[in-house]
Design a protein around this motif. Sequence first.
Motif, short mmCIF file in Angstrom:
data_model
loop_
_atom_site.label_atom_id
_atom_site.label_comp_id
_atom_site.label_asym_id
_atom_site.label_seq_id
_atom_site.Cartn_x
_atom_site.Cartn_y
_atom_site.Cartn_z
N LEU A 1 -45.39 46.07 9.35
CA LEU A 1 -44.18 45.13 8.73
C LEU A 1 -43.60 45.45 7.76
N THR A 2 -42.20 45.16 7.79
CA THR A 2 -41.39 45.19 6.56
C THR A 2 -40.46 44.07 6.29
N GLN A 3 -40.22 43.91 5.07
CA GLN A 3 -39.43 42.67 4.42
C GLN A 3 -38.03 42.87 4.96
N LYS A 4 -37.32 41.79 5.34
CA LYS A 4 -35.98 41.89 5.87
C LYS A 4 -34.98 40.67 5.19
N PRO A 5 -33.97 41.11 4.77
CA PRO A 5 -32.92 40.16 4.40
C PRO A 5 -32.70 38.92 5.19
N PHE A 6 -32.65 37.63 4.85
CA PHE A 6 -32.20 36.64 5.82
C PHE A 6 -31.47 35.61 5.05
N ALA A 7 -31.54 34.39 5.40
CA ALA A 7 -30.66 33.23 4.70
C ALA A 7 -31.11 31.97 5.06
N MET A 8 -30.83 31.39 3.97
CA MET A 8 -31.26 30.01 4.05
C MET A 8 -30.17 28.98 3.57
N GLY A 9 -30.29 27.55 3.49
CA GLY A 9 -29.39 26.66 3.13
C GLY A 9 -29.37 25.17 3.76
N VAL A 10 -28.33 24.78 4.12
CA VAL A 10 -28.23 23.36 4.60
C VAL A 10 -27.30 23.31 5.77
N ASN B 1 -44.07 42.17 -2.97
CA ASN B 1 -43.58 43.02 -2.32
C ASN B 1 -44.46 43.05 -0.86
N HIS B 2 -45.13 42.10 -0.66
CA HIS B 2 -45.81 41.69 0.67
C HIS B 2 -44.93 41.52 1.66
N PRO B 3 -45.20 42.13 2.75
CA PRO B 3 -44.31 42.14 3.96
C PRO B 3 -43.89 41.10 4.71
N LEU B 4 -44.82 39.87 4.35
CA LEU B 4 -44.54 38.72 4.78
C LEU B 4 -43.92 37.61 3.49
N ALA B 5 -43.35 38.11 2.42
CA ALA B 5 -43.06 37.45 1.26
C ALA B 5 -41.98 36.60 1.85
N GLY B 6 -41.18 37.04 2.45
CA GLY B 6 -39.84 36.18 2.71
C GLY B 6 -40.27 35.01 3.47
N MET B 7 -41.14 35.15 4.68
CA MET B 7 -41.91 34.03 5.44
C MET B 7 -42.50 33.21 4.35
N PHE B 8 -43.21 33.73 3.41
CA PHE B 8 -43.92 32.59 2.50
C PHE B 8 -42.93 31.81 1.89
N LEU B 9 -41.73 32.43 1.37
CA LEU B 9 -40.86 31.73 0.63
C LEU B 9 -40.12 30.59 1.29
N GLN B 10 -39.90 30.99 2.94
CA GLN B 10 -39.33 29.94 3.69
C GLN B 10 -40.27 28.59 3.78
N ARG B 11 -41.49 29.09 3.79
CA ARG B 11 -42.57 27.96 4.18
C ARG B 11 -42.68 27.18 2.66
N LYS B 12 -42.62 27.77 1.61
CA LYS B 12 -42.78 27.29 0.39
C LYS B 12 -41.67 25.89 0.16
N LEU B 13 -40.35 26.57 0.51
CA LEU B 13 -39.09 25.70 0.44
C LEU B 13 -39.20 24.49 1.45
#
Length: 534
Positions: A278-287, A379-391
């Motif tokens: 797995l690898t990190q991938k740019p994405f987007a968040m907001g409202v 640098n964890h491959p799932l770090a973006g997912m963890f950020l989603q979950r945190k917010l």
Amino acid sequence: MIRINNIKLNLDYTDLDLKKAVGRKLHIPFEKIQEIKLKKRSIDARKKDNILFLVTLDVKAEGEKKILQKCMKDKDISLVSDKKYKIRICHSSQRPVVIGFGPAGMFSAYILAKAGLRPIILERGCPVEERMEHVQNFKKTGVLNPESNIQFGEGGAGTFSDGKLNTGIKDERIRFVLETFVQCGAPEEILWQAKPHIGTDYLTRMTKNFRNLILKLGGEIYFHAKLININIKNQKLESVIYLQDNQEHELKTNHAIFALGHSARDTLEMLYEKNIILTQKPFAMGVRIEHLQENINKILYGKFWTHPALGSADYKLAVHLKNGRSLYTFCMCPGGEVVPASSETGCLAINGMSNFARDGRNANSALLVGITPEDFGSNHPLAGMFLQRKLEKKAFEVAGADYSAPVICVGDFLKKKISKSFGSVKPSYMPNTAFISPDSYLPAFMCDTLRQGIREMDKRLHGFADKDAILTGIESRSSSPVRILRDENFCSIGVSGFYPCGEGAGYAGGITSACVDGIKCAEALIKQLESERI
């Protein structure tokens, strides 16, 4: 057949007007025109005092070769032929598995079934009829079913959306996708709309018809069947293990398409533990931002805003800001509503949807800040997912345990004040809302980008920064923050027979592109099965 592009017609045009336009363009009398087929129609609203339709037509006419010779200098006229997507029969005795029954999984399963392979589909959620009941219950009561919601279940996350089918990709398979949707009950106009959409009301009915297509071709669909493990031996897929009715089942297979969707976080964590790359991938968040649809119509259509041929207006905006960030609108839902899109207990997520008529009081759109791996914090491959979950957890905690959504009026947000009452725009979100600023659940850089970006967007669409417009959070599931790397054969790198597919695997960005990727993965799987028979 002759294709004519860029014909301008008034909003009240008739079939006779079409014939006249074709005759003028091709310099032929009416009697030589045999058939006129609408290929594409878009709205040209650049001049608010003279809004027009811009159409592309396919025409059959007597003496086409001579006509084309006379018109060869006209760049809007060309010769075209109808190409039909063809599916080859595969004579392998193996039954491939498809995991996930959203757009990518549905089309990969359909291609495999049409090829004679009788696929087995595992879907962790419910049939769409049950799923609709669970979604409505969540909206009414705030009680979440983690396995049946706007993310999980037959039809995937796209079922509860505006059902947009326009896409940035160019692919010959797109026509096949649209024609299959029509076969399953979609409105026929999606074949010629420049911005085709279906709407949740049609999508839910179509999903049942799509299911029946696959069943009639010998496919099987196991609902409430959640993938929990995979077995790999000598870099080859051996079996998949799923949980159904609290019992584990092992399904032997050397070929499986993994169309997980972008919210199957537990499955991604399992794949990481199994050393899938797995690898990190740019994405987007907001409202989400909500306006009165009437106001959007007036802004975009001027004096024509009530014309019945136009329907509800939509928009698409993107700005690059002085802080180095970008803000853009996404999945704009004319006449739609903001809906609860949570799939994990204690995490809040929202989305937008419309029915086909787009006749609701409000317009809504995601308002997204680009998030890059540099923002992930690891640098964890799932770090973006963890950020989603945190917010999402933070938004849930500040708004309330009944999955209330934090809301604020745009005017107050720009002034860094907390709203105390609504103006002309009332939120469409259910089950409940609470006046809370995005500053309470989003990082400072996102809030700064939202404030700068809304002001810039207002310069392009005057009225976008309406003080009564409402911001609702958190929009966090616009795309996957993870990519499952695959090779030139569409297999996961280093694992034969494992086909990562669609939006959840990081290879699509909407319904149509997910369908196309599902078709491509099925084609690759069929090719592999045929090579194994040689």
